[in-house]
Scaffold this motif. Structure first.
Motif, short mmCIF file in Angstrom:
data_model
loop_
_atom_site.label_atom_id
_atom_site.label_comp_id
_atom_site.label_asym_id
_atom_site.label_seq_id
_atom_site.Cartn_x
_atom_site.Cartn_y
_atom_site.Cartn_z
N GLY A 78 0.84 -1.21 0.00
CA GLY A 78 0.00 0.00 0.00
C GLY A 78 0.87 1.25 0.00
N LYS A 79 1.93 1.24 0.82
CA LYS A 79 2.84 2.40 0.85
C LYS A 79 3.48 2.58 -0.53
CE LYS A 79 3.03 3.40 5.44
NZ LYS A 79 2.89 4.65 6.13
N ALA A 80 3.87 1.45 -1.16
CA ALA A 80 4.51 1.54 -2.48
C ALA A 80 3.54 2.14 -3.51
CB ALA A 80 4.98 0.16 -2.92
N LEU A 129 12.17 3.16 6.27
CA LEU A 129 11.93 2.10 7.26
C LEU A 129 10.48 2.20 7.70
CD1 LEU A 129 15.15 2.62 9.40
CD2 LEU A 129 14.78 0.90 7.61
N GLU A 130 9.83 1.07 7.86
CA GLU A 130 8.40 1.09 8.16
C GLU A 130 8.04 0.03 9.20
OE1 GLU A 130 6.37 3.41 6.43
OE2 GLU A 130 4.96 2.88 8.00
N ASP A 131 7.26 0.44 10.17
CA ASP A 131 6.64 -0.49 11.12
C ASP A 131 7.64 -1.45 11.75
OD1 ASP A 131 4.38 0.88 10.48
OD2 ASP A 131 3.42 -0.69 9.32
N ILE A 132 8.78 -0.90 12.17
CA ILE A 132 9.77 -1.65 12.95
C ILE A 132 9.62 -1.16 14.39
CG2 ILE A 132 12.25 -2.03 13.32
CD1 ILE A 132 12.67 -1.53 10.32
N ASP A 190 9.65 6.20 8.69
CA ASP A 190 8.38 6.88 8.44
C ASP A 190 7.53 7.01 9.71
OD1 ASP A 190 6.23 7.76 6.89
OD2 ASP A 190 5.45 5.74 6.69
N ASP A 191 7.44 5.92 10.50
CA ASP A 191 6.57 5.97 11.68
C ASP A 191 7.08 6.97 12.70
OD1 ASP A 191 4.63 3.68 11.14
OD2 ASP A 191 6.60 2.87 10.70
N GLN A 192 8.40 7.16 12.74
CA GLN A 192 8.92 8.20 13.64
C GLN A 192 8.68 9.57 13.01
OE1 GLN A 192 12.91 7.91 15.42
NE2 GLN A 192 13.07 5.91 14.45
N ASN A 252 -2.01 11.66 8.78
CA ASN A 252 -1.37 10.39 8.45
C ASN A 252 -0.06 10.69 7.74
OD1 ASN A 252 -0.77 7.85 6.97
ND2 ASN A 252 -2.71 7.22 7.90
N ASN A 253 0.94 9.86 8.01
CA ASN A 253 2.25 10.12 7.41
C ASN A 253 2.25 10.01 5.88
OD1 ASN A 253 2.29 7.29 7.30
ND2 ASN A 253 3.55 7.15 9.17
N VAL A 254 1.14 9.56 5.30
CA VAL A 254 1.06 9.55 3.83
C VAL A 254 1.13 10.98 3.27
CG1 VAL A 254 -1.46 9.47 3.78
CG2 VAL A 254 -0.18 8.66 1.82
MG LIG Z 1 3.73 2.70 9.70
#
Ligand SMILES: [Mg+2]
Ligand SMILES: NC(=O)C1=CN([C@@H]2O[C@H](COP(=O)(O)OP(=O)(O)OC[C@H]3O[C@@H](n4cnc5c(N)ncnc54)[C@H](O)[C@@H]3O)[C@@H](O)[C@H]2O)C=CC1
Ligand SMILES: CC(=O)C(=O)O
Length: 467
Positions: free
Chosen positions: A162-164, A204-207, A230-232, A386-388
């Motif tokens: 989805g991010k891609a 980096l995502e969802d780590i 991204d999440d940060q 949202n980070n999007v």
């Molecule tokens: Mg995330």
């Protein structure tokens, strides 16, 4: 409330049931019929596909209600969201067809060898002669996927795909999902370094935290392409953008508000840091065990850092204690941890960003009547924080100027650029943050990122529109 739609294939025995009975049963069970396709029509019976929209948790109630009707056979139920995911959501397309031997000898051997040798002689040419200049790796280990937790690399893939998709559609960045089957910090760092030559940036995502902090810091030091968790930071940037505008709506100042941040993980730590950099002087970080208190010792390195900041309060307590009198609540923890009664103890003109996905910290229906500005991370309520809103434009800008790294001025410039998309005449409680479909977002963020990268000396190229 989350809505979903299902397609139900029904066989109806006309002597026992009419379509009106079906529609009435769906409506009683909380669904809306939004379309009907006749698959087979007959005088005694018929087969129809009906598309029903309803609350996510009403699906099984609707299907059970239909199965209980006389003269009806539920042949099949398909969830439209699952249908959208069949076979995955992205694919790789060549930029040109290979039509004949001549084409073949240019895109592949022997012609390709000269291009490879040109890059071997000058590695910078990888940017002009390969996909590197437009390609980002979206890397996860599946340990903190949305608010779902450690669901593993396979289950993380739909989110990364989805991010891609968003990278491509919004900013024409080619992003590739990489789901790693390891939770070992060193192994993750090493793997990302090993695959980095083909990428112009690493998202980096969802780590999960705290491993995400070391992974990002080490990679940023050891790679010469931007590494961005991204999440940060995507989340922190969009929170600052939303808060800049929410404060304008309420007439409050960054330096005078008391801000509670609930959930001091990847997103929460970065949000706290950026809030302090933006001038917040009264910050109350809260995690599972309650308020993080100035002067106490914590084994979590980032909590310890927070406990050393003069702007962090020194009163211990629970989340409920923390929100009393607070002007702003930012939730990046998990769903349904805050009640309407808790929110009512906040200061007047309260701002609540309940950003846990997919379920916010407080039910939006409960919060909306009692707050001045409300936002969630979701697309089904106004003010989607949202980070999007960040990562497509941010990476577009960094790729275009071949930034070496992402720094604090770049992040702040991105936040201001997002906030500025909402003009003062448009700004109101329901519109503090632009929609992701607002075409100005990506371009504004891109420009701000490039300007900041050039000014801070981390760009390696000046894009033509900046010359
Ligand atoms: Mg995330
Ligand atoms: N709207 C948006 O753009 C974004 C939303 N999020 C959401 O924020 C949440 C956290 O994401 P990450 O920081 O990546 O995860 P994380 O796992 O790194 O951090 C979550 C933190 O919340 C804490 N926590 C869990 N339950 C809590 C509770 N009841 N009260 C207080 N703290 C609690 C955990 O101990 C942990 O420190 C997720 O729900 C995620 O979907 C994250 C990134 C972007
Ligand atoms: C939006 C996002 O990145 C998350 O919820 O993890």
């Amino acid at each position: 409330m989350a809505f979903n739609s299902i397609i139900v294939r029904l066989e109806l025995n006309h002597s026992l049931i009419s379509f009106g009975d079906v529609a009435a049963a769906v409506s009683r069970a909380g669904g809306d019929i939004i379309s009907i396709d006749v698959i087979r029509a007959g005088t005694d019976n018929s087969v129809r596909d009906i598309t029903i929209q309803g609350a996510e948790d009403a699906e099984s109630i609707i299907v059970t209600a239909l199965k209980e009707l006389p003269g009806i056979n539920v042949v099949n139920v398909s969830d439209r969201t699952f249908l959208t995911h069949l076979g995955g959501k992205i694919s790789i397309q060549p930029k040109m067809p290979i039509r004949n031997r001549d084409d073949l000898s240019r895109v592949y051997t022997p012609g390709v060898a000269r291009v490879s040798m040109a890059i071997h002689e000058s590695v910078d040419k990888a940017y002009s002669l390969t996909i590197k200049r437009n390609t980002v790796a979206v890397v996860t280990d599946g340990t903190a996927v949305l608010g779902l937790g450690d669901i593993g690399p396979h289950a993380a893939a739909p989110v990364m795909e989805g991010k891609a998709m968003l990278f491509k559609q919004l900013a024409d960045v080619d992003a590739f999902p990489i789901c790693l089957d390891t939770k070992d910090t060193e192994e993750i760092i090493r793997t990302i370094k090993l695959i980095s030559p083909i990428f112009g940036g690493i998202n980096l995502e969802d780590i999960s935290s705290p491993r995400c902090f070391e992974i990002e810091t080490r990679l940023a030091e050891e790679l010469d392409i931007p590494v961005f968790h991204d999440d940060q930071h995507g989340t922190a940037i969009v929170v600052i953008a939303g808060l800049l505008n929410a404060l304008k709506v309420t007439g409050k100042q960054m330096s005078n508000v008391r801000v509670v941040v609930n959930g001091i993980g990847a997103a929460g730590v970065s949000i706290c840091k950026m809030l302090l950099a933006a001038g917040v002087r009264n910050l109350v970080p809260v995690d599972r065990e309650g308020i993080i208190v100035r002067g106490q010792s914590y084994s979590h390195p980032m909590w310890q850092w927070l406990a050393e900041q003069p702007q962090v309060g020194n009163h211990p307590g629970s989340l409920q204690d923390a929100v009393v009198g607070a002007d702003v609540f930012v939730g990046v923890s998990r769903g349904n941890v805050l009640s309407a009664d808790d929110v009512k103890t906040m200061a007047p003109d309260r701002i609540v960003f309940a950003m846990a996905n997919p379920h916010p910290e407080i039910d939006p229906e409960a919060a909306l009547p009692i707050v001045r500005v409300f936002a969630t991370g979701r697309s089904d309520y106004p003010n989607q924080i949202n980070n999007v809103l960040v990562f497509p434009g941010l990476f577009r800008g960094m790729l275009d100027c071949r930034a070496r790294t992402v720094n604090e001025p770049i992040k702040l410039a991105a936040a201001r650029a997002i906030a500025a998309v909402v003009t003062s005449s448009e700004l109101n409680e329901q519109y503090i943050i632009p929609s992701i479909f607002n075409e100005k977002v990506v371009e504004n963020v891109r420009r701000a990122v490039i300007e900041a990268a050039i000014l801070t000396g981390v760009s390696r190229r000046t894009p033509p529109d900046f010359r």
